[in-house]
Design a protein around this motif. Sequence first.
Motif, PDB file in Angstrom:
ATOM      1  N   TRP A  74       0.812  -1.214   0.000  1.00 51.92           N
ATOM      2  CA  TRP A  74       0.000   0.000   0.000  1.00 51.92           C
ATOM      3  C   TRP A  74       0.856   1.278   0.000  1.00 51.92           C
ATOM      4  O   TRP A  74       0.321   2.365  -0.137  1.00 51.92           O
ATOM      5  CB  TRP A  74      -0.998   0.008   1.153  1.00 51.92           C
ATOM      6  CG  TRP A  74      -0.387  -0.108   2.521  1.00 51.92           C
ATOM      7  CD1 TRP A  74       0.474   0.758   3.110  1.00 51.92           C
ATOM      8  CD2 TRP A  74      -0.614  -1.144   3.480  1.00 51.92           C
ATOM      9  NE1 TRP A  74       0.805   0.326   4.372  1.00 51.92           N
ATOM     10  CE2 TRP A  74       0.140  -0.844   4.626  1.00 51.92           C
ATOM     11  CE3 TRP A  74      -1.404  -2.304   3.495  1.00 51.92           C
ATOM     12  CZ2 TRP A  74       0.141  -1.652   5.768  1.00 51.92           C
ATOM     13  CZ3 TRP A  74      -1.399  -3.101   4.623  1.00 51.92           C
ATOM     14  CH2 TRP A  74      -0.626  -2.781   5.744  1.00 51.92           C
ATOM     15  N   LEU A 113      -5.393  -2.961   9.055  1.00 50.82           N
ATOM     16  CA  LEU A 113      -3.963  -2.867   9.390  1.00 50.82           C
ATOM     17  C   LEU A 113      -3.349  -1.619   8.756  1.00 50.82           C
ATOM     18  O   LEU A 113      -2.613  -0.870   9.406  1.00 50.82           O
ATOM     19  CB  LEU A 113      -3.246  -4.127   8.892  1.00 50.82           C
ATOM     20  CG  LEU A 113      -1.724  -4.183   9.107  1.00 50.82           C
ATOM     21  CD1 LEU A 113      -1.380  -4.216  10.594  1.00 50.82           C
ATOM     22  CD2 LEU A 113      -1.129  -5.419   8.407  1.00 50.82           C
ATOM     23  N   ARG A 114      -3.661  -1.363   7.494  1.00 50.17           N
ATOM     24  CA  ARG A 114      -3.124  -0.192   6.786  1.00 50.17           C
ATOM     25  C   ARG A 114      -3.505   1.094   7.511  1.00 50.17           C
ATOM     26  O   ARG A 114      -2.657   1.943   7.794  1.00 50.17           O
ATOM     27  CB  ARG A 114      -3.668  -0.160   5.349  1.00 50.17           C
ATOM     28  CG  ARG A 114      -3.064   0.920   4.469  1.00 50.17           C
ATOM     29  CD  ARG A 114      -3.683   0.922   3.070  1.00 50.17           C
ATOM     30  NE  ARG A 114      -5.013   1.516   3.056  1.00 50.17           N
ATOM     31  CZ  ARG A 114      -5.260   2.821   2.956  1.00 50.17           C
ATOM     32  NH1 ARG A 114      -4.262   3.683   2.837  1.00 50.17           N
ATOM     33  NH2 ARG A 114      -6.502   3.263   2.962  1.00 50.17           N
ATOM     34  N   TYR A 133     -15.445  -0.447   1.611  1.00 48.20           N
ATOM     35  CA  TYR A 133     -14.704  -0.693   2.869  1.00 48.20           C
ATOM     36  C   TYR A 133     -13.552   0.264   3.089  1.00 48.20           C
ATOM     37  O   TYR A 133     -13.254   0.649   4.214  1.00 48.20           O
ATOM     38  CB  TYR A 133     -14.247  -2.156   2.950  1.00 48.20           C
ATOM     39  CG  TYR A 133     -13.165  -2.570   1.977  1.00 48.20           C
ATOM     40  CD1 TYR A 133     -13.476  -2.928   0.668  1.00 48.20           C
ATOM     41  CD2 TYR A 133     -11.835  -2.627   2.366  1.00 48.20           C
ATOM     42  CE1 TYR A 133     -12.496  -3.310  -0.222  1.00 48.20           C
ATOM     43  CE2 TYR A 133     -10.843  -3.007   1.467  1.00 48.20           C
ATOM     44  CZ  TYR A 133     -11.177  -3.347   0.178  1.00 48.20           C
ATOM     45  OH  TYR A 133     -10.199  -3.723  -0.700  1.00 48.20           O
ATOM     46  N   TRP A 134     -12.887   0.726   2.027  1.00 48.91           N
ATOM     47  CA  TRP A 134     -11.734   1.609   2.251  1.00 48.91           C
ATOM     48  C   TRP A 134     -12.166   3.043   2.544  1.00 48.91           C
ATOM     49  O   TRP A 134     -11.324   3.866   2.873  1.00 48.91           O
ATOM     50  CB  TRP A 134     -10.758   1.529   1.093  1.00 48.91           C
ATOM     51  CG  TRP A 134     -11.317   1.886  -0.266  1.00 48.91           C
ATOM     52  CD1 TRP A 134     -11.870   3.084  -0.638  1.00 48.91           C
ATOM     53  CD2 TRP A 134     -11.382   1.056  -1.430  1.00 48.91           C
ATOM     54  NE1 TRP A 134     -12.264   3.047  -1.952  1.00 48.91           N
ATOM     55  CE2 TRP A 134     -11.964   1.818  -2.465  1.00 48.91           C
ATOM     56  CE3 TRP A 134     -10.980  -0.256  -1.698  1.00 48.91           C
ATOM     57  CZ2 TRP A 134     -12.180   1.301  -3.747  1.00 48.91           C
ATOM     58  CZ3 TRP A 134     -11.199  -0.753  -2.974  1.00 48.91           C
ATOM     59  CH2 TRP A 134     -11.792   0.009  -3.977  1.00 48.91           C
ATOM     60  N   ARG A 179      -1.854   1.382  11.080  1.00 50.11           N
ATOM     61  CA  ARG A 179      -0.425   1.705  11.043  1.00 50.11           C
ATOM     62  C   ARG A 179      -0.220   3.177  10.764  1.00 50.11           C
ATOM     63  O   ARG A 179       0.706   3.792  11.264  1.00 50.11           O
ATOM     64  CB  ARG A 179       0.243   0.910   9.925  1.00 50.11           C
ATOM     65  CG  ARG A 179       0.464  -0.503  10.317  1.00 50.11           C
ATOM     66  CD  ARG A 179       1.833  -0.949   9.834  1.00 50.11           C
ATOM     67  NE  ARG A 179       2.059  -2.311  10.225  1.00 50.11           N
ATOM     68  CZ  ARG A 179       2.768  -3.166   9.523  1.00 50.11           C
ATOM     69  NH1 ARG A 179       3.304  -2.788   8.370  1.00 50.11           N
ATOM     70  NH2 ARG A 179       2.946  -4.386   9.955  1.00 50.11           N
ATOM     71  N   ARG A 180      -1.069   3.717   9.911  1.00 50.24           N
ATOM     72  CA  ARG A 180      -0.928   5.104   9.536  1.00 50.24           C
ATOM     73  C   ARG A 180      -1.334   6.026  10.690  1.00 50.24           C
ATOM     74  O   ARG A 180      -0.791   7.112  10.857  1.00 50.24           O
ATOM     75  CB  ARG A 180      -1.816   5.368   8.318  1.00 50.24           C
ATOM     76  CG  ARG A 180      -1.712   6.775   7.799  1.00 50.24           C
ATOM     77  CD  ARG A 180      -2.762   7.033   6.747  1.00 50.24           C
ATOM     78  NE  ARG A 180      -2.329   6.562   5.445  1.00 50.24           N
ATOM     79  CZ  ARG A 180      -3.011   6.778   4.329  1.00 50.24           C
ATOM     80  NH1 ARG A 180      -4.159   7.414   4.367  1.00 50.24           N
ATOM     81  NH2 ARG A 180      -2.553   6.353   3.189  1.00 50.24           N
ATOM     82  N   ALA A 205      -9.583 -11.155   4.385  1.00 45.18           N
ATOM     83  CA  ALA A 205      -8.244 -10.580   4.208  1.00 45.18           C
ATOM     84  C   ALA A 205      -8.320  -9.125   3.756  1.00 45.18           C
ATOM     85  O   ALA A 205      -7.581  -8.276   4.259  1.00 45.18           O
ATOM     86  CB  ALA A 205      -7.447 -11.409   3.197  1.00 45.18           C
ATOM     87  N   LEU A 206      -9.213  -8.823   2.819  1.00 41.35           N
ATOM     88  CA  LEU A 206      -9.329  -7.438   2.332  1.00 41.35           C
ATOM     89  C   LEU A 206      -9.682  -6.501   3.487  1.00 41.35           C
ATOM     90  O   LEU A 206      -9.094  -5.421   3.630  1.00 41.35           O
ATOM     91  CB  LEU A 206     -10.375  -7.349   1.218  1.00 41.35           C
ATOM     92  CG  LEU A 206      -9.982  -8.011  -0.113  1.00 41.35           C
ATOM     93  CD1 LEU A 206     -11.182  -8.083  -1.053  1.00 41.35           C
ATOM     94  CD2 LEU A 206      -8.836  -7.252  -0.780  1.00 41.35           C
ATOM     95  N   ALA A 261      -2.284 -14.124   9.184  1.00 38.48           N
ATOM     96  CA  ALA A 261      -1.311 -13.383   8.374  1.00 38.48           C
ATOM     97  C   ALA A 261      -1.454 -11.882   8.576  1.00 38.48           C
ATOM     98  O   ALA A 261      -0.464 -11.148   8.629  1.00 38.48           O
ATOM     99  CB  ALA A 261      -1.491 -13.734   6.897  1.00 38.48           C
ATOM    100  N   SER A 262      -2.677 -11.408   8.707  1.00 37.99           N
ATOM    101  CA  SER A 262      -2.924  -9.969   8.827  1.00 37.99           C
ATOM    102  C   SER A 262      -2.688  -9.464  10.247  1.00 37.99           C
ATOM    103  O   SER A 262      -2.833  -8.283  10.514  1.00 37.99           O
ATOM    104  CB  SER A 262      -4.357  -9.654   8.417  1.00 37.99           C
ATOM    105  OG  SER A 262      -5.251 -10.100   9.428  1.00 37.99           O
ATOM    106  N   GLY A 263      -2.356 -10.369  11.151  1.00 38.99           N
ATOM    107  CA  GLY A 263      -2.087  -9.966  12.521  1.00 38.99           C
ATOM    108  C   GLY A 263      -3.331  -9.698  13.347  1.00 38.99           C
ATOM    109  O   GLY A 263      -3.277  -8.922  14.312  1.00 38.99           O
ATOM    110  N   TYR A 303      -6.680  -6.418   6.263  1.00 39.90           N
ATOM    111  CA  TYR A 303      -5.485  -5.694   5.802  1.00 39.90           C
ATOM    112  C   TYR A 303      -5.773  -4.197   5.638  1.00 39.90           C
ATOM    113  O   TYR A 303      -4.891  -3.371   5.866  1.00 39.90           O
ATOM    114  CB  TYR A 303      -4.936  -6.305   4.511  1.00 39.90           C
ATOM    115  CG  TYR A 303      -3.939  -7.410   4.770  1.00 39.90           C
ATOM    116  CD1 TYR A 303      -2.612  -7.128   5.073  1.00 39.90           C
ATOM    117  CD2 TYR A 303      -4.329  -8.747   4.736  1.00 39.90           C
ATOM    118  CE1 TYR A 303      -1.697  -8.135   5.326  1.00 39.90           C
ATOM    119  CE2 TYR A 303      -3.423  -9.769   4.984  1.00 39.90           C
ATOM    120  CZ  TYR A 303      -2.104  -9.463   5.283  1.00 39.90           C
ATOM    121  OH  TYR A 303      -1.202 -10.465   5.539  1.00 39.90           O
ATOM    122  N   GLU A 314       1.987 -10.826   9.604  1.00 36.76           N
ATOM    123  CA  GLU A 314       2.017 -10.394  10.996  1.00 36.76           C
ATOM    124  C   GLU A 314       1.824 -11.534  11.992  1.00 36.76           C
ATOM    125  O   GLU A 314       1.827 -11.307  13.200  1.00 36.76           O
ATOM    126  CB  GLU A 314       0.924  -9.351  11.227  1.00 36.76           C
ATOM    127  CG  GLU A 314       1.020  -8.141  10.307  1.00 36.76           C
ATOM    128  CD  GLU A 314       2.180  -7.252  10.707  1.00 36.76           C
ATOM    129  OE1 GLU A 314       2.210  -6.832  11.867  1.00 36.76           O
ATOM    130  OE2 GLU A 314       3.066  -7.015   9.861  1.00 36.76           O
TER     131      GLU A 314
END
Lengths: 258, 258
Positions: free
Chosen positions: A196, B252-253, B195-196, B256-257, B245-246, B132-134, B249, A232
């Motif tokens: 990303w 997560l994105r 979703y985003w 993190r930001r 997953a979508l 995987a995505s934590g 993640y 992760e």
Amino acid sequence: MRITSARNPKVKAWSELKTRRGRLEQDRFLVEGAREAARALAAGIRPCAWLVWPERAGAEEAARLAGAPVYELSEAAMRRVSYRENPPALIGVFERPARRLADLPPDPRRVLVAVEIEKPGNLGAMLRSADASGADAVLVVGDAVDPENPNVIRASTGAVFALPLAVVDHAAARAWLQERGLQLVAAAPAAGRVYWEADLSGPTAFAVGAEDRGLPPDWLEAADLAVRIPMEGTVDSLNASVSAALLLYEGLRQQRRA
Amino acid sequence: MRITSARNPKVKAWSELKTRRGRLEQDRFLVEGAREAARALAAGIRPCAWLVWPERAGAEEAARLAGAPVYELSEAAMRRVSYRENPPALIGVFERPARRLADLPPDPRRVLVAVEIEKPGNLGAMLRSADASGADAVLVVGDAVDPENPNVIRASTGAVFALPLAVVDHAAARAWLQERGLQLVAAAPAAGRVYWEADLSGPTAFAVGAEDRGLPPDWLEAADLAVRIPMEGTVDSLNASVSAALLLYEGLRQQRRA
């Protein structure tokens, strides 16, 4: 026409379409089940023959079939042709699409490059993800399962019929991507950049390899950019169809915004 | 200890662990294969017995086993216990984890709520995506396959052992999410918001239903927000593990930001 013997030469030829070799030699492939066959038909794939098992529930679908001769098969004949333990009431025999680069859309925005995917379920699931995300084209590259494998068809839930798809070798794939001016992004676990963080707002091709081996070195070298999907937890890889979806949907997100 | 008869009472009891009922009654479950058993052990799941097929390649792994008695089984006995057509050299019998809400981490940031997932392969793949995505925790809610089903274990590639996981009913799941102050985001094809576009930067739980039926109405009503994954092609759904997953993640994105 009614065919009762499983040793009929037509039945023998159809049964050979269960193998990759048979599909390549005859340039035909099988679609099992009325719903799946309807999807192939809707996508413009040309039928050559309809095989119907009249004693089976759902066989009345046959009445609606058009564009190709209808054969009524005995149970023994149907069992010889079908890939399944429980053959369906209907099997369509279709012309194998050419799957050439020349038939892909001229100005793609998002392309999936599936490199050496050998497992039919994985390639099918990748096609499902690519179709859902609105990918303009998919390249099936190198030593891979053929898209007309019955398990690819099943796992793709019909996407294999609708998606512009080319089956090509490595060199031809990379030449085509370069000619089209596509940014080539390689999915690589060891890459420094998270997907990303990459600029995917221009026309982009995403190269994804098999889960266990990843992309071959020459694809990593040829790429404009390598990106990593953060891992992760404790598992060390994602399903290839999940990786493809994450990259393609991030491309869609950035391109919609741009 | 050596067991040759497939009718031995221990063998009978182990073979019953192939069924959900047997797992619930005995509070044990089976892990087939040395690699998978090593993962369960590494995750702190307690072994009760090691079943070894000495004539089989790889059985020397048995020499390294600890923490539980080792039984050497004949081929007939091994075949009765194994879920597979080709039984592995090693099967571990483990204590079934309690899977209680009380054992989950107290302040989760990203939680997957898997609602009424009946297909083992789908639940397993969702757990792989979540790990995987934590994701900090997964709730397996309602009428669902149990996480110790052999095909869940296989599809999860070990994530089922490592992930904090609770098996709960609908009401308990929703009460726990509310107590923890988690924003509840429901995946719904008919939602207006992509979703985003949602703010996922705070602690968030993502509810995902089965591919064919989606989320039950009470989950849609209880949600703080419904989001849609754009479907840009001809297929009308994604694999549940891809949807999960979508969403995870994207969470997560954004986190993190933030």
